[in-house]
Design a protein around this motif. Sequence first.
Motif, short mmCIF file in Angstrom:
data_model
loop_
_atom_site.label_atom_id
_atom_site.label_comp_id
_atom_site.label_asym_id
_atom_site.label_seq_id
_atom_site.Cartn_x
_atom_site.Cartn_y
_atom_site.Cartn_z
N LEU A 72 0.60 -1.20 -0.24
CA LEU A 72 -0.21 -0.18 0.14
C LEU A 72 0.51 1.05 0.01
O LEU A 72 0.60 2.36 -0.97
CB LEU A 72 -1.42 -0.42 1.21
CG LEU A 72 -2.08 -0.84 1.62
CD1 LEU A 72 -2.40 -0.81 2.70
CD2 LEU A 72 -3.13 -0.55 -0.08
N SER A 79 -0.07 -3.93 -8.87
CA SER A 79 -1.84 -3.99 -8.22
C SER A 79 -2.12 -6.06 -8.42
O SER A 79 -2.83 -6.89 -7.51
CB SER A 79 -2.78 -3.97 -9.42
OG SER A 79 -2.78 -2.41 -9.67
N MET A 85 -0.64 -6.57 -5.04
CA MET A 85 -1.79 -7.01 -3.64
C MET A 85 -2.72 -7.62 -3.89
O MET A 85 -3.59 -8.09 -2.90
CB MET A 85 -1.91 -5.58 -3.99
CG MET A 85 -3.36 -4.93 -3.00
SD MET A 85 -3.22 -4.75 -1.11
CE MET A 85 -1.96 -3.28 -1.25
N VAL A 98 -6.75 -0.09 -0.88
CA VAL A 98 -6.30 -0.06 -2.58
C VAL A 98 -7.07 1.16 -2.88
O VAL A 98 -6.40 2.16 -3.26
CB VAL A 98 -6.60 -1.10 -3.18
CG1 VAL A 98 -5.86 -0.58 -5.09
CG2 VAL A 98 -5.76 -1.66 -3.04
#
Length: 421
Positions: A238, A344, A347, A363
């Motif tokens: 993050l 991404s 994540m 996010v």
Amino acid sequence: MSMRHTAAENAVDAASNPISWKRNLTVMWIAQSITVMGFGFTFPFVPLFIQQDLGVPDPAGAAFWTGVSSGFMGIAMFTFGPIWGMVGDRYGRKKNVLRAMLGGVLSLALTGLVTNVGQLVVLRVLNGVASGVFATVMALVASTTPRERVPFAMGSLQAAMLFGNTIGPLLGSLLAATVGFRGAYYVAGAVLGISILMVVFLARDNFEKPVDGGFVFRHEALEGLFKLVRSRAVGPVLVVMFMVQMAPVLMFPVLPVLLDSLTSGGGAMSTGISFAILGITGAIASYIAGWLSSRVSLTRMMVVACLGLGLSLAPFVFVDAVFILYGLLAVAGAFQGVLIASASGLMGIAIPPEQRGTGFGAVQSVSAGAFGFGPLIGGTIASITGLRSIFAVQPVMLVIAALFVALFLGRREGEQTREGE
């Protein structure tokens, strides 16, 4: 909460999930492209809209108010992203997508009616509260995709976003020339309505309501959110996503005004071309990054992309030739596409399946903070030290981001990969 995903658990998830993840990804890819295209009709021209229609003729003032409106919208999205994510985890991710798209339709259509910058700021805040489409789409797709294919799916969705940003500004420049900025807002709202119909009739969700059910603000749900964002798997990613998304958007309030000054009033068209270039190269690079994710370390791709993006933006400090700027933007777009797709993908791997909505809501908060505070900071710096100064700040931020990725994410990526095997 354990962050471990075993092969047996993945097999159980696949067996219990009859939804075709490829079909669902295709549907949501198209819906996402259309949605971003609709937003892209108007987004690049906000400074010019403020200058020409809302009574702020000074270029520095227009850049400042663009930053203010984006900043307040970012604060709203930052605040409500995790909340809507928890709602999606408890009541259905497809419903959450539809809720976000409807919020976008209403906010865009109403923006066409504003008469001053104060009203614009209020509507941008309401847009931030009610919308946030991309995070909800990512949560829905990730929840129906096998874990080993999540990085590819996330890269594909990033490509959809950038593809929409390619077509949107180009069509928006034509709309601005024919029906004006206000008319472009009305058309944008109607375009988002097409996405809503696609999701209603074609998208699928394998959502199962949690056994504890109940109100979304239960103590357990909030505690789970805080544990997730503080975890070793999710927290550092993050932080990186905030840095790598904030650095490029510092220039957003500045670029349209700079191009307008270099093209003798042709800022609307040249801005549309610029964002289209960023979108084309970014979309291609995002898809390639997703495809390479099973072969190349995501963190290595991120380090290279950070440094490459910084080098491609630095010449903006002194270059005056518009076509050279277009070429630099093409390179910058490619590195940006790789960077966001890789982040991404990391994540998507890190978030537990039962918290996909909450995780991608976080996010959204990070992205909103970056896209909100980035233009706010960029517009403020430009109003104080000049338009070009912002292009010296961006490479420094990206070098710091590259160091952070190399130091904190490389080892953790290897641990997560082994946990998924």
